[in-house]
Design a protein around this motif. Structure first.
Motif, PDB file in Angstrom:
ATOM      1  N   TYR A 160       0.035  -5.778   4.917  1.00  0.00           N
ATOM      2  CA  TYR A 160      -0.940  -6.363   3.993  1.00  0.00           C
ATOM      3  C   TYR A 160      -2.146  -5.437   3.800  1.00  0.00           C
ATOM      4  CZ  TYR A 160       1.568 -10.817   4.306  1.00  0.00           C
ATOM      5  OH  TYR A 160       2.525 -11.809   4.232  1.00  0.00           O
ATOM      6  N   ALA A 163      -2.723  -3.320  -0.698  1.00  0.00           N
ATOM      7  CA  ALA A 163      -3.506  -3.997  -1.732  1.00  0.00           C
ATOM      8  C   ALA A 163      -4.985  -3.619  -1.659  1.00  0.00           C
ATOM      9  CB  ALA A 163      -3.352  -5.507  -1.611  1.00  0.00           C
ATOM     10  N   GLN A 170      -2.438   5.003  -3.084  1.00  0.00           N
ATOM     11  CA  GLN A 170      -1.404   4.294  -2.341  1.00  0.00           C
ATOM     12  C   GLN A 170      -0.219   5.199  -2.010  1.00  0.00           C
ATOM     13  OE1 GLN A 170      -0.449   0.711  -4.532  1.00  0.00           O
ATOM     14  NE2 GLN A 170      -2.557  -0.032  -4.459  1.00  0.00           N
ATOM     15  N   GLU A 189       3.728  -6.709   2.148  1.00  0.00           N
ATOM     16  CA  GLU A 189       2.702  -7.039   1.171  1.00  0.00           C
ATOM     17  C   GLU A 189       2.832  -8.510   0.773  1.00  0.00           C
ATOM     18  OE1 GLU A 189       0.152  -5.078  -0.805  1.00  0.00           O
ATOM     19  OE2 GLU A 189       0.312  -4.250   1.222  1.00  0.00           O
ATOM     20  N   GLY A 195       2.250  -7.570  -5.462  1.00  0.00           N
ATOM     21  CA  GLY A 195       2.685  -7.057  -4.168  1.00  0.00           C
ATOM     22  C   GLY A 195       4.044  -6.400  -4.254  1.00  0.00           C
ATOM     23  N   ARG A 198       3.788  -2.938  -5.717  1.00  0.00           N
ATOM     24  CA  ARG A 198       3.339  -1.947  -4.731  1.00  0.00           C
ATOM     25  C   ARG A 198       4.482  -1.544  -3.807  1.00  0.00           C
ATOM     26  NH1 ARG A 198      -1.325  -5.263  -5.115  1.00  0.00           N
ATOM     27  NH2 ARG A 198      -0.663  -6.576  -3.364  1.00  0.00           N
ATOM     28  N   TYR A 260       8.580  -6.901   1.188  1.00  0.00           N
ATOM     29  CA  TYR A 260       8.572  -5.925   2.276  1.00  0.00           C
ATOM     30  C   TYR A 260       9.560  -4.801   2.031  1.00  0.00           C
ATOM     31  CZ  TYR A 260      12.996  -7.658   4.328  1.00  0.00           C
ATOM     32  OH  TYR A 260      14.314  -7.991   4.576  1.00  0.00           O
TER      33      TYR A 260
END
Length: 347
Positions: A160, A163, A170, A189, A195, A198, A260
Motif C-alpha cells: 500500500y 499510491a 513509481q 495496492e 490500484g 499501478r 497484488y
C-alpha cells in the motif's frame, strides 16, 4: 476470517489503555479522510497518537491483505524459505508481521519508511514478538524515491505504498525494489481501478527486467481484462471493539479489497498449471461457474457440472482468488470464452 497475530493485537490493546478513545477515533477519522483525498502518510501521521490511530483503524485490513498474498506465494513456492526480509514503506510494521507469520525462517528484517512516528511504533508493537527479526529490525528513515541502494533480501514487500508516490517515480521505485530482490517481490495496492493500474504498470516494468510473474497471473502474457473490469481480490477480517469504534462501524467484520503482484527470480519460478478465479464463484444445482484467468492468458467462464460429483464438490469449496485446476480438482470441467469476449458482462 483473518485475525491479527495474538501478540500484535495484545500490543495494540496495551497501548490503548488509559487513552481517550474519542481523541483517537477523531484522529482515525481525519487520517481516513486525508488518505481518501490523496494525502500521504508523512503529511497525515505526524506524531505517536496519529500512528496509533492508524494502527487501530487501518493496520488490521492491511495485515490481512498482505498475509493473504504471502499465503499465495507459499502455495506457489512451498519450498521458499527466506532468511532475510525487506519491508519498504513499512509504516507501523504491518507487512513485517505478515512476513514473520508466513515465513518462520525469517531471521533478518529491514524496515524502510520516511515517517519516524511509524517506525517508532513498529518497534514498540514488536517488543514481545516471538520472531527475533521482528523484535530487532534494522530501521531506515528514508524516502522511497531516494537513490541509496536497498539491502539485498530474499523477500521484499511493498504494501500500500505505490499510491503515495508520484506516478513518474513509481517505475523507478519498482526497479530499485527488484534490484534488491534475491527471491520474491510482493506488491500490494488497494483493490480499486487506480490500484490495479499501478499494479499493471509495475508488472510491465518487472517483465521488462526479466522477472517472472508468479501470482495472481498464471501466465506472463498481457492482462486479458477489458475496462471497466479490473483484477482485484478480497479478504474478510474481524474487527475489535476499538476498530469498530474508530471506523464508526456496526459490523464485526470488514471486507478488504486489494490488487497484488508476486514476481520472482527465475530460480524460484514454476509454470502455473491452474487458472486463477477472478470473482466469487456462483454455485447452482446445475454447476459451479467461475470467472477464470487461464494459463493461456485468456479469461473464460469455467463450468464444473454437478453430474461430475467429485469435481463439483471440490469446486464448491473454492473461493475468489483460488486456483482452479481444470483436469485435476475439476477433471471434466468445461471452459468457454466469456460472451462477447468482454469480462465485465459477468459482473
Amino acid at each position: 476470517m483473518a485475525e491479527l497475530p495474538a501478540a500484535l493485537g495484545a500490543a495494540i490493546d496495551a497501548l490503548m489503555e488509559g487513552r481517550q478513545r474519542g481523541d483517537l477515533h477523531a484522529r482515525a477519522g481525519r487520517i481516513s479522510h486525508a488518505y481518501r483525498a490523496g494525502a500521504t502518510s508523512t503529511g497525515v501521521v505526524r506524531e505517536a497518537g496519529d500512528a496509533l490511530a492508524y494502527a487501530v483503524s487501518r493496520l488490521p485490513a492491511t495485515y490481512a491483505a498482505v498475509r493473504h498474498v504471502l499465503d499465495r506465494l507459499v502455495e506457489r513456492c512451498p519450498d521458499f524459505a527466506p532468511a532475510s526480509g525487506l519491508d519498504v514503506g513499512a509504516g507501523p510494521g504491518t507487512a513485517s508481521w505478515a512476513m514473520a507469520e508466513a515465513f518462520p525462517t525469517l531471521s533478518a528484517l529491514t524496515q524502510v519508511d520516511c515517517n519516524r512516528a511509524f517506525l517508532d511504533l513498529a518497534r514498540t508493537l514488536a517488543a514481545d514478538a516471538v520472531s527475533t527479526a521482528l523484535r530487532q529490525p534494522v530501521q531506515r528513515l528514508a524516502d522511497l524515491v531516494g537513490k541509496a541502494p536497498l539491502p539485498q533480501s530474499d523477500l521484499v514487500v511493498l504494501g500500500y505504498a505505490l499510491a503515495e508516490l508520484a506516478q513518474p517515480s513509481q517505475g523507478e521505485v519498482v526497479e530499485r525494489l527488484w534490484a534488491a530482490t534475491a527471491g520474491a517481490l510482493v506488491i500490494v495496492e488497494p483493490g480499486t481501478p487506480a490500484g490495479y493500474q499501478r499494479i499493471l504498470a509495475a508488472r510491465d516494468v518487472l517483465i521488462g527486467l526479466q522477472a517472472k510473474i508468479l501470482a495472481p497471473c498464471p501466465h506472463q502474457a498481457p492482462c486479458p481484462l477489458v475496462a471497466p473490469d479490473w483484477c482485484h481480490f478480497a479478504v474478510r477480517l474481524s474487527r475489535s471493539r476499538d476498530h469498530m469504534a474508530a471506523k464508526a462501524a456496526t459490523l464485526g467484520y470488514e471486507d478488504e479489497k486489494f490488487s497484488y503482484l508476486v514476481a520472482v527470480r527465475p530460480a524460484l519460478f514454476k509454470e502455473a498449471n491452474a487458472g486463477r478465479i477472478l470473482d466469487r464463484p456462483e454455485t447452482s444445482k446445475i454447476a459451479v461457474a467461475a470467472k477464470l484467468c487461464g494459463t493461456d492468458g485468456t479469461v473464460a467462464v469455467a463450468l464444473v457440472p454437478r453430474r461430475q460429483k467429485p469435481a463439483y464438490a471440490a469446486a464448491r469449496r473454492l473461493r475468489w482468488g483460488d486456483e482452479l485446476r481444470l483436469g485435476r480438482n475439476a477433471a471434466e470441467a468445461d471452459a468457454s470464452p466469456e460472451p462477447d469476449a468482454s469480462p465485465d458482462c459477468l459482473d
